[in-house]
Design an enzyme around this catalytic site. Structure first.
Site, short mmCIF file in Angstrom:
data_model
loop_
_atom_site.label_atom_id
_atom_site.label_comp_id
_atom_site.label_asym_id
_atom_site.label_seq_id
_atom_site.Cartn_x
_atom_site.Cartn_y
_atom_site.Cartn_z
N CYS A 149 -0.72 5.14 10.24
CA CYS A 149 -0.52 6.49 10.79
C CYS A 149 -1.76 6.90 11.58
CB CYS A 149 -0.20 7.50 9.69
SG CYS A 149 -1.46 7.66 8.41
N ASP A 190 -4.98 -3.68 -6.23
CA ASP A 190 -5.59 -3.85 -4.93
C ASP A 190 -4.74 -4.82 -4.11
OD1 ASP A 190 -7.20 -4.51 -2.73
OD2 ASP A 190 -9.05 -4.39 -3.88
N LYS A 215 8.01 5.57 1.95
CA LYS A 215 8.59 4.36 2.53
C LYS A 215 9.22 3.47 1.46
CE LYS A 215 5.17 4.57 6.23
NZ LYS A 215 4.40 5.69 5.64
N CYS A 232 0.88 -1.18 0.00
CA CYS A 232 0.00 0.00 0.00
C CYS A 232 0.91 1.22 0.00
CB CYS A 232 -0.91 0.00 1.22
SG CYS A 232 -1.76 -1.56 1.53
N ASP A 276 -0.46 0.44 -5.23
CA ASP A 276 -1.53 1.19 -4.59
C ASP A 276 -2.80 0.97 -5.39
OD1 ASP A 276 -1.44 3.45 -2.28
OD2 ASP A 276 -3.12 3.78 -3.63
N ALA A 302 1.55 4.39 -1.91
CA ALA A 302 1.51 5.84 -2.18
C ALA A 302 1.56 6.65 -0.87
CB ALA A 302 0.26 6.18 -2.97
N PRO A 303 2.24 7.79 -0.90
CA PRO A 303 2.88 8.45 -2.05
C PRO A 303 4.31 8.03 -2.34
CG PRO A 303 2.94 9.91 -0.18
CD PRO A 303 2.21 8.68 0.29
N GLY A 304 4.84 7.04 -1.61
CA GLY A 304 6.14 6.50 -1.97
C GLY A 304 7.28 6.79 -1.03
#
Length: 451
Positions: free
Chosen positions: A382, A310, A265, A259, A283, A261-263
């Site tokens: 988060c 997915d 990690k 999962c 994503d 986005a936005p990239g």
């Protein structure tokens, strides 16, 4: 820019965020990039927009004391009053008479004489009498909610989960500015050299203990530094940096970021692998997967393959036991990043959290089959809600008896985190107030030994 033009722009942005439930940082950045806001006004523009959203419930509490009960107030008028009261209460540099004058002029332009008269009357009453004291609210839970502008359901939920002291500290911290932190691209610059460069440019910086690549920007505008514009550093919260450190990706490994986005990690993982091996970043939406590719290009990383897919269907792309490392930074309520996206606390509901926890568990169950027997998997969010964090992990372990929490995870945490109040048997919950970061949860999982 004339002050009434600036205030009109602020009002337009606030209305868009409130009406369309847009992300504040995206709407605000779009306006800043438009060129309509002068550089000298950017700080004030940002302060009033974020502050008005952040303190919306508190501002409405103040407003209720000066507006007759049952009186209909148009949404734009209410927002104009909120942003004006915010300036009067929270900002020292703008005289009250100037704030009131600008608000009345905007009301004349957008409405009619009656609108202007109403705005003038309310604001002058506040100027004379001052705003009501929130410490007069007898119910402690309600007082926390109103004072820190958090919905009652959320305050009550956190109190049930963590107790009143942690909840109150978390809510207070969510109304304060958080320092920007950046991660160096170690294939291009060392942290030491980056800090020297930033210091020479007039910024005040400190090293982060969350990651040997992390730098805290104590003071100064990192966006104007050549290190940022040329891809030597990228903005990332310290808690997010901890993910790649705990995942331990190595050169020539095959790693899945399910999962992505936005990239942030995914690119950190690629850097830890020194741009060798393969990082497969997915994503759900193509537009978001594109952000990962753009982030990789910005940092000159070539070992990331970004594709919209997915996470619950990745078994269609990869056979079981494909990856050495897997990261599931699951879609979540985002209640840990309220400081940067304050509108989240008004838009989310308990029902949203229930639905998300189900999706998170589904992703864990599906993606875990793709990990090699000796591999490790990090689960992170988060958010600061137990249902999305501890409960999801416990449910996953209950449904998959061959899996366990990797106990060495706790020993490998940076020393200040090992005794954190957020440590549990299944992971680490970081609260915003503990280290002045985002709220964040993470744990590391592995299969039980067959011996």
């Amino acid at each position: 820019m004339q002050t009434n033009q600036l205030r009109n722009s602020i009002l337009d942005v606030l209305i868009r965020i409130d009406k369309d439930q847009g992300f504040s940082h995206l709407v605000l950045n779009e306006e800043l990039k438009s060129g309509r806001i002068l550089a000298k006004d950017e700080g004030l523009f940002t302060e009033i927009v974020y502050g008005t959203i952040q303190q919306k419930m508190t501002l409405d509490f103040y407003l209720e004391a000066f507006v007759k009960q049952g009186k209909k107030v148009q949404p734009w008028v209410k927002m104009l009053l909120r942003m004006s009261i915010y300036q009067m209460v929270y900002l020292d540099r703008i005289p009250d008479h100037a704030i009131i004058h600008e608000a009345v002029e905007i009301a004349k332009t957008r409405g009619h004489k009656g609108s202007a008269s109403f705005v003038n009357g309310v604001l002058r009453s506040i100027q004379r009498k001052g705003v009501p004291e929130t410490n007069q609210i007898q119910d402690r839970n309600k007082r926390i909610a109103i004072t820190t502008s958090h919905p009652m359901w959320l305050v009550n939920r956190w109190i049930d989960q963590y107790g009143i002291e942690i909840t109150e500290e978390m809510c207070k911290t969510n109304t304060k500015h958080k320092p920007i932190t950046v991660r160096v691209q170690p294939l291009k610059v060392t942290r030491e050299k980056a800090m020297q460069q930033l210091t020479s440019e007039g910024l005040e910086v400190e090293p982060s203990f969350f990651s040997p690549q992390g730098i805290i920007i104590v003071d100064g505008n990192i966006l104007k530094s050549k290190l940022f514009t040329e891809g030597y550093v990228t903005i990332q919260d310290q808690t997010s940096m901890l993910v790649a450190e705990i995942l331990h990706p190595e050169q020539n490994m095959k790693v899945l970021d399910a999962c992505s986005a936005p990239g942030g990690k995914a690119t950190h993982i690629a850097e830890k692998m020194r741009n060798h091996g393969e990082v497969y970043a997915h994503d759900l939406h193509a537009k978001k997967a594109k952000l990962v590719k753009e982030k990789a290009d910005q940092l000159h990383l070539t070992n990331i393959q970004a594709l919209a897919y997915d996470a619950r269907k990745l078994q269609e792309l990869y056979p079981v036991h494909t990856f050495d490392r897997i990261l599931i930074d699951a879609p979540c309520s985002g209640l840990g990043v309220i400081r940067g996206k304050p509108e989240i606390k008004y838009h989310k509901t308990e029902n949203d959290i229930e639905k998300l926890s189900s999706i998170q568990l589904d992703i864990l169950n599906h993606v875990s089959t793709l990990l090699k027997e000796e591999g490790t998997m990090v689960y992170s969010t988060c958010t600061t809600d137990k249902l999305e964090n501890e409960t999801v992990v416990r449910r996953f372990l209950g449904q998959n008896e061959c899996w366990q929490v990797d106990k060495t995870f706790f020993d490998e945490l940076p020393e200040p985190l090992r005794g954190s109040i957020g440590i549990s048997s299944v992971g680490l919950q970081i609260f915003p107030h503990t280290f002045n970061t985002d709220g964040f949860f993470l744990t590391r999982l592995k299969r039980k030994s067959s011996e």
